[in-house]
Design an enzyme around this catalytic site. Structure first.
Site, short mmCIF file in Angstrom:
data_model
loop_
_atom_site.label_atom_id
_atom_site.label_comp_id
_atom_site.label_asym_id
_atom_site.label_seq_id
_atom_site.Cartn_x
_atom_site.Cartn_y
_atom_site.Cartn_z
CD GLU A 60 -4.03 -8.11 0.82
OE1 GLU A 60 -4.96 -7.56 1.44
OE2 GLU A 60 -2.85 -7.76 0.92
CG HIS A 84 -9.48 -6.59 0.17
ND1 HIS A 84 -9.57 -7.82 0.78
CD2 HIS A 84 -8.21 -6.16 0.39
CE1 HIS A 84 -8.41 -8.12 1.34
NE2 HIS A 84 -7.57 -7.13 1.12
CG ASP A 112 -11.98 -10.13 0.78
OD1 ASP A 112 -11.92 -9.13 0.03
OD2 ASP A 112 -11.52 -10.12 1.93
CD GLU A 133 -2.86 -1.35 2.30
OE1 GLU A 133 -2.76 -0.53 3.22
OE2 GLU A 133 -3.69 -2.26 2.28
CG ASN A 172 -0.23 -6.43 -2.20
OD1 ASN A 172 -0.68 -6.96 -3.20
ND2 ASN A 172 -0.76 -6.57 -0.99
C1 XIL Z 1 -5.57 -7.51 7.68
C2 XIL Z 1 -5.81 -8.82 8.41
O1 XIL Z 1 -6.66 -9.62 7.63
C3 XIL Z 1 -6.43 -8.56 9.76
O2 XIL Z 1 -6.49 -9.77 10.51
C4 XIL Z 1 -5.61 -7.53 10.54
O3 XIL Z 1 -6.29 -7.19 11.72
C5 XIL Z 1 -5.39 -6.26 9.71
O4 XIL Z 1 -4.80 -6.62 8.46
N1 XIL Z 1 -4.70 -5.24 3.19
C6 XIL Z 1 -3.58 -5.96 3.54
C7 XIL Z 1 -3.65 -6.97 4.62
O5 XIL Z 1 -2.56 -5.83 2.86
O6 XIL Z 1 -2.44 -7.11 5.31
C8 XIL Z 1 -4.77 -6.68 5.59
O7 XIL Z 1 -4.86 -7.77 6.49
C9 XIL Z 1 -6.06 -6.46 4.84
C10 XIL Z 1 -5.95 -5.29 3.91
#
Ligand code: XIL
Length: 377
Positions: A290, A258, A292, A178, A220
């Site tokens: 990631e 996401h 979902d 990020e 990322n």
């Molecule tokens: C999230 C985890 O899923 C949680 O358990 C934690 O509390 C916070 O981080 N983007 C990312 C991940 O790159 O590392 C994050 O993971 C979700 C958003």
């Protein structure tokens, strides 16, 4: 749940697959037993096939983020259903070093051991991020006479220790997570940017490359509008292009993917594919790191689970259509332990039920949709 060998899931797979196939055929969404152009075996009428088998045959990785490697979701799915693993939290800087330089790799080691014992690829997530840092990182930098020099020293030690520890075992690293500000197109003015400027990115990648020259190194990021003309997407692409121009050892782009609500509309498949291609055109590989997809998008659908499966199929098909798109990782295994339901930013609209397995670890329609898309690559 019993049967850490995955036997229960295999039974569930058969039952759920049969039900899913009937419904998928009825809705005309997917075929079940056609081989879909995939390899012999996967999708053949005579043989059930798992996600991992489809992915192995297609030469791609299908992964899951794992928090507790000893819990049933990890134990029961990594061997049979996923051929790649990401640590959901255990490899973040603040997890391996609660304070600067004081390491505890027990939780990270356990996940790497799990992946290795099940023959899965390991993704390292993540070395440099504005969040989940050692508690005293900022204080250490602020207190230094030369904050830039101190931060460089801390970064070199941290990246050298963590990447060096897993050299040859962690195949890919999210070196920086990020880099953009949470909203908009600017580079995030986090501790690293404020102290070192944009060159912090170059230095982080160089340090990771020195510690493991064989590892594939990723930048990322997350987006709201997943289309190539979006300003945030363009800004990220420009940043990747600048880094490549400067000779930085950046090999891959991670698109978090996401999809949780109105601010992250589901893209049309063709538009999403074009967005992914706009990155691989730069000469880097790409992964959905990631993924979902909240069930909330489909509240009005006749069958939300099947509408969700169709959305999963579109997203994964876009990746499969792009040559350099080599992996899809879901952010978690099952709907009982998704971050969307516990993170205050998203928990207001829980339950999101965004993953491929339900809370009882039974594969959902989305599982079979993704499996069939991958088998057709
Ligand atoms: C999230 C985890 O899923 C949680 O358990 C934690 O509390 C916070 O981080 N983007 C990312 C991940 O790159 O590392 C994050 O993971 C979700 C958003």
């Amino acid at each position: 749940m019993s049967g850490a060998d995955g036997s229960l899931v295999r039974v569930g797979l058969g039952v759920a697959r049969a039900a899913a196939c009937i419904l998928l055929v009825l809705t005309g969404t997917f075929g079940c037993d056609s081989d879909g152009g995939g390899s012999a075996g996967c999708g053949s009428p005579t043989r059930d096939c798992t996600l991992a088998e489809a992915a192995d045959d297609a030469g791609v990785w299908i992964g899951a983020a794992i928090d507790d490697p000893s819990a049933p979701p990890a134990q029961m799915t990594v061997a049979d259903h996923f051929n790649s693993v990401t640590a959901e939290n255990a490899m973040k800087w603040g997890s391996v070093a609660p304070t600067v330089g004081n390491y505890d790799f027990a939780a990270a080691d356990a996940i790497v051991d799990l992946a290795e014992s099940r023959g899965a690829r390991m993704r390292g997530h993540t070395l440099v991020w504005r969040m989940q840092q050692p508690a005293d990182l900022r204080a250490q930098v602020d207190a230094a006479e030369d904050p830039a020099a101190r931060l460089r020293e801390i970064l070199a030690e941290h990246i050298g220790v963590e990447v060096g520890r897993y050299r040859g075992r962690v195949a890919a690293w999210d070196v920086v997570n990020e880099p953009l500000a949470p909203i908009g197109e600017q580079i995030d003015r986090n501790l690293f940017m404020r102290t070192l400027g944009e060159m912090y990115l170059d230095e982080a990648f160089q340090l990771a490359h020195a510690a493991d020259p064989e590892a594939t190194l990723f930048l990322n990021e997350y987006f709201y509008d997943h289309t190539s003309a979006d300003a945030r997407v363009s800004a990220f692409r420009d940043l990747v292009a600048r880094l490549i121009d400067r000779g930085v050892p950046l090999h891959g782009v991670g698109i978090q993917a996401h999809f949780y609500g109105p601010v992250t509309p589901l893209p049309e498949r063709a538009a999403f594919e074009a967005m992914l291609r706009s990155f691989t055109d730069l000469g880097v590989v790409l992964e959905l790191t990631e993924l979902d997809i909240s069930i909330n998008y489909f509240a009005a659908a006749a069958d939300p689970l099947f509408a969700q499966a169709a959305a999963y199929a579109d997203i994964v098909a876009a990746c499969m259509a792009v040559g350099g798109c080599q992996a899809v990782t879901t952010w978690g295994v099952d709907d009982a332990q998704t971050w969307l339901d516990t993170n205050p930013q998203f928990s207001g609209s829980a339950p999101h039920m965004p993953l491929l397995f339900d809370a009882a670890l039974i594969p959902k329609p989305a599982y079979f949709a993704v499996r069939d898309v991958i088998a057709g690559r």
